[in-house]
Design a protein around this motif. Sequence first.
Motif, PDB file in Angstrom:
ATOM      1  N   PRO A   4       0.822  -1.206   0.000  1.00  0.00           N
ATOM      2  CA  PRO A   4       0.000   0.000   0.000  1.00  0.00           C
ATOM      3  C   PRO A   4       0.856   1.257   0.000  1.00  0.00           C
ATOM      4  CG  PRO A   4      -0.712  -1.542   1.708  1.00  0.00           C
ATOM      5  CD  PRO A   4       0.593  -2.044   1.182  1.00  0.00           C
ATOM      6  N   PRO A   5       0.542   2.247  -0.819  1.00  0.00           N
ATOM      7  CA  PRO A   5       1.270   3.517  -0.787  1.00  0.00           C
ATOM      8  C   PRO A   5       0.947   4.269   0.497  1.00  0.00           C
ATOM      9  CG  PRO A   5      -0.619   3.682  -2.245  1.00  0.00           C
ATOM     10  CD  PRO A   5      -0.542   2.241  -1.806  1.00  0.00           C
ATOM     11  N   HIS A   6       1.796   5.201   0.854  1.00  0.00           N
ATOM     12  CA  HIS A   6       1.622   5.884   2.132  1.00  0.00           C
ATOM     13  C   HIS A   6       1.944   7.363   1.999  1.00  0.00           C
ATOM     14  CE1 HIS A   6       1.247   6.353   6.402  1.00  0.00           C
ATOM     15  NE2 HIS A   6       2.531   6.604   6.604  1.00  0.00           N
ATOM     16  N   ARG A   7       0.946   8.225   2.254  1.00  0.00           N
ATOM     17  CA  ARG A   7       1.104   9.671   2.348  1.00  0.00           C
ATOM     18  C   ARG A   7       1.696  10.314   1.095  1.00  0.00           C
ATOM     19  NH1 ARG A   7       3.651  10.084   8.334  1.00  0.00           N
ATOM     20  NH2 ARG A   7       5.496  10.306   7.050  1.00  0.00           N
ATOM     21  N   THR A   8       1.450   9.756  -0.069  1.00  0.00           N
ATOM     22  CA  THR A   8       2.054  10.324  -1.271  1.00  0.00           C
ATOM     23  C   THR A   8       1.332  11.572  -1.761  1.00  0.00           C
ATOM     24  OG1 THR A   8       0.729   8.964  -2.778  1.00  0.00           O
ATOM     25  CG2 THR A   8       2.802   8.020  -1.983  1.00  0.00           C
ATOM     26  N   ARG A   9       0.119  11.831  -1.266  1.00  0.00           N
ATOM     27  CA  ARG A   9      -0.642  12.991  -1.732  1.00  0.00           C
ATOM     28  C   ARG A   9      -0.543  14.186  -0.789  1.00  0.00           C
ATOM     29  NH1 ARG A   9      -6.230  10.974  -4.650  1.00  0.00           N
ATOM     30  NH2 ARG A   9      -5.574   8.863  -5.200  1.00  0.00           N
ATOM     31  N   LEU A  10       0.246  14.070   0.265  1.00  0.00           N
ATOM     32  CA  LEU A  10       0.326  15.137   1.250  1.00  0.00           C
ATOM     33  C   LEU A  10       1.545  16.018   1.020  1.00  0.00           C
ATOM     34  CD1 LEU A  10      -0.568  13.304   4.591  1.00  0.00           C
ATOM     35  CD2 LEU A  10      -2.057  14.709   3.142  1.00  0.00           C
ATOM     36  N   THR A  11       1.333  17.330   1.092  1.00  0.00           N
ATOM     37  CA  THR A  11       2.453  18.271   1.095  1.00  0.00           C
ATOM     38  C   THR A  11       2.923  18.500   2.517  1.00  0.00           C
ATOM     39  OG1 THR A  11       1.554  19.372  -0.866  1.00  0.00           O
ATOM     40  CG2 THR A  11       3.183  20.596   0.421  1.00  0.00           C
ATOM     41  N   PHE A  12       1.978  18.654   3.437  1.00  0.00           N
ATOM     42  CA  PHE A  12       2.283  18.858   4.852  1.00  0.00           C
ATOM     43  C   PHE A  12       1.648  17.733   5.655  1.00  0.00           C
ATOM     44  CE2 PHE A  12       1.963  23.053   2.866  1.00  0.00           C
ATOM     45  CZ  PHE A  12       3.200  23.586   3.179  1.00  0.00           C
ATOM     46  N   HIS A  13       2.287  17.383   6.754  1.00  0.00           N
ATOM     47  CA  HIS A  13       1.718  16.351   7.621  1.00  0.00           C
ATOM     48  C   HIS A  13       0.827  17.015   8.667  1.00  0.00           C
ATOM     49  CE1 HIS A  13       1.103  12.433   9.129  1.00  0.00           C
ATOM     50  NE2 HIS A  13       1.741  12.619  10.265  1.00  0.00           N
ATOM     51  N   GLY A  14      -0.213  17.683   8.181  1.00  0.00           N
ATOM     52  CA  GLY A  14      -1.157  18.379   9.035  1.00  0.00           C
ATOM     53  C   GLY A  14      -2.094  19.202   8.175  1.00  0.00           C
ATOM     54  N   PRO A  15      -3.149  19.763   8.774  1.00  0.00           N
ATOM     55  CA  PRO A  15      -4.131  20.540   8.011  1.00  0.00           C
ATOM     56  C   PRO A  15      -3.622  21.941   7.685  1.00  0.00           C
ATOM     57  CG  PRO A  15      -4.750  20.497  10.325  1.00  0.00           C
ATOM     58  CD  PRO A  15      -3.546  19.601  10.192  1.00  0.00           C
ATOM     59  N   LEU A  16      -2.861  22.035   6.628  1.00  0.00           N
ATOM     60  CA  LEU A  16      -2.249  23.298   6.227  1.00  0.00           C
ATOM     61  C   LEU A  16      -2.293  23.397   4.708  1.00  0.00           C
ATOM     62  CD1 LEU A  16      -0.626  25.846   7.037  1.00  0.00           C
ATOM     63  CD2 LEU A  16       1.450  24.452   6.841  1.00  0.00           C
ATOM     64  N   SER A  17      -2.964  24.432   4.202  1.00  0.00           N
ATOM     65  CA  SER A  17      -3.048  24.634   2.755  1.00  0.00           C
ATOM     66  C   SER A  17      -1.828  25.369   2.242  1.00  0.00           C
ATOM     67  CB  SER A  17      -4.308  25.450   2.423  1.00  0.00           C
ATOM     68  OG  SER A  17      -4.207  26.752   2.992  1.00  0.00           O
ATOM     69  N   ASP A  18      -1.579  25.269   0.951  1.00  0.00           N
ATOM     70  CA  ASP A  18      -0.484  26.035   0.338  1.00  0.00           C
ATOM     71  C   ASP A  18      -0.689  27.530   0.543  1.00  0.00           C
ATOM     72  OD1 ASP A  18       1.217  24.039  -0.759  1.00  0.00           O
ATOM     73  OD2 ASP A  18      -0.221  23.692  -2.364  1.00  0.00           O
ATOM     74  N   THR A  19      -1.920  27.990   0.415  1.00  0.00           N
ATOM     75  CA  THR A  19      -2.198  29.423   0.572  1.00  0.00           C
ATOM     76  C   THR A  19      -1.838  29.901   1.971  1.00  0.00           C
ATOM     77  OG1 THR A  19      -3.982  29.339  -1.052  1.00  0.00           O
ATOM     78  CG2 THR A  19      -3.997  31.189   0.483  1.00  0.00           C
ATOM     79  N   ARG A  20      -2.264  29.165   2.993  1.00  0.00           N
ATOM     80  CA  ARG A  20      -1.932  29.561   4.363  1.00  0.00           C
ATOM     81  C   ARG A  20      -0.434  29.444   4.612  1.00  0.00           C
ATOM     82  NH1 ARG A  20      -5.267  30.045   8.601  1.00  0.00           N
ATOM     83  NH2 ARG A  20      -6.813  28.590   7.721  1.00  0.00           N
ATOM     84  N   ALA A  21       0.168  28.354   4.129  1.00  0.00           N
ATOM     85  CA  ALA A  21       1.603  28.157   4.351  1.00  0.00           C
ATOM     86  C   ALA A  21       2.406  29.309   3.769  1.00  0.00           C
ATOM     87  CB  ALA A  21       2.042  26.828   3.737  1.00  0.00           C
ATOM     88  N   ASP A  22       2.071  29.731   2.564  1.00  0.00           N
ATOM     89  CA  ASP A  22       2.820  30.829   1.936  1.00  0.00           C
ATOM     90  C   ASP A  22       2.645  32.130   2.707  1.00  0.00           C
ATOM     91  OD1 ASP A  22       3.725  29.092   0.019  1.00  0.00           O
ATOM     92  OD2 ASP A  22       2.250  29.674  -1.496  1.00  0.00           O
ATOM     93  N   ALA A  23       1.430  32.383   3.224  1.00  0.00           N
ATOM     94  CA  ALA A  23       1.198  33.594   4.014  1.00  0.00           C
ATOM     95  C   ALA A  23       1.968  33.533   5.331  1.00  0.00           C
ATOM     96  CB  ALA A  23      -0.299  33.766   4.278  1.00  0.00           C
ATOM     97  N   VAL A  24       1.995  32.370   5.959  1.00  0.00           N
ATOM     98  CA  VAL A  24       2.743  32.200   7.199  1.00  0.00           C
ATOM     99  C   VAL A  24       4.228  32.440   6.962  1.00  0.00           C
ATOM    100  CG1 VAL A  24       3.498  30.477   8.886  1.00  0.00           C
ATOM    101  CG2 VAL A  24       1.081  30.672   8.319  1.00  0.00           C
ATOM    102  N   VAL A  25       4.761  31.867   5.891  1.00  0.00           N
ATOM    103  CA  VAL A  25       6.186  32.039   5.586  1.00  0.00           C
ATOM    104  C   VAL A  25       6.514  33.505   5.369  1.00  0.00           C
ATOM    105  CG1 VAL A  25       7.957  31.588   3.849  1.00  0.00           C
ATOM    106  CG2 VAL A  25       6.555  29.704   4.721  1.00  0.00           C
ATOM    107  N   ARG A  26       5.692  34.211   4.617  1.00  0.00           N
ATOM    108  CA  ARG A  26       5.956  35.638   4.388  1.00  0.00           C
ATOM    109  C   ARG A  26       6.003  36.405   5.701  1.00  0.00           C
ATOM    110  NH1 ARG A  26       2.318  34.802   0.051  1.00  0.00           N
ATOM    111  NH2 ARG A  26       0.599  35.731   1.255  1.00  0.00           N
TER     112      ARG A  26
END
Length: 245
Positions: A4-26
């Motif tokens: 079975p594949p494992h976690r291949t569709r996740l960018t983050f290991h938690g509920p975090l969208s790309d949009t929020r992540a980019d705003a947090v990083v900035r």
Amino acid sequence: MTTPPHRTRLTFHGPLSDTRADAVVRRLVRHRPTTVLDIGCGSGELMLRVLATAPEAAGTGIDLDTDDLARGRKAAADRGLASRARFLEESATGTTRGPADLVLCVGSSQALGDRLPEALGELRRLVTDHGRVLLGEGFWQRTPAPGELSRMWPDAAVTDHHDLATLVDLAIEAGFRPEWTETASLDEWEAFESGYLADTEVWLAEHPRHPLAEETRQRVDRHRARWLAYRGVLGLAYLTLVPTA
């Protein structure tokens, strides 16, 4: 044998969208950090985004999961960040890797102490006086009912988390001021939990008689039942914390 594949569709290991992540990083790079420490880094995606945005910074991620650390090292190499990103297999308990200008601790406070006040005290120790901490921490959006608790993780209890107001108060008591308070949306939670299981669910549908199918099915069904029990009850706060003088 197909596994079975494992976690291949996740960018983050938690509920975090790309949009929020980019705003947090900035927001996190506004004070121009030169040292970054990622506690329980996993594959270090957020740390790598910080390093890509702050070219003067170097980062150290620590974790105990060798597979995640290997993914982090590969991602750093693929993005040309290998010279500025270290991924170390070690415990965060009593770590001497700080103080750093930016400390990331997203879903990993348990690595610093069994109780949240203890973990917050460690975060204050690990950040420089003019730095920042990004804390990702669970909280109860409302008090869970006994029936809901019984369907969550083993031995789940109301005392496992605080409400959001208490969480922020504990951060202040530990020597921080909250620069920014935000919480994961239901969409982010559903994208994370669905992405966590999606590939394995597809694998089960395609391999119903595989020798590993029954064991995998039980594990996946158990995980899904738990997250559907805490859906809308358990929240995740992202607190950007400024150390007080």
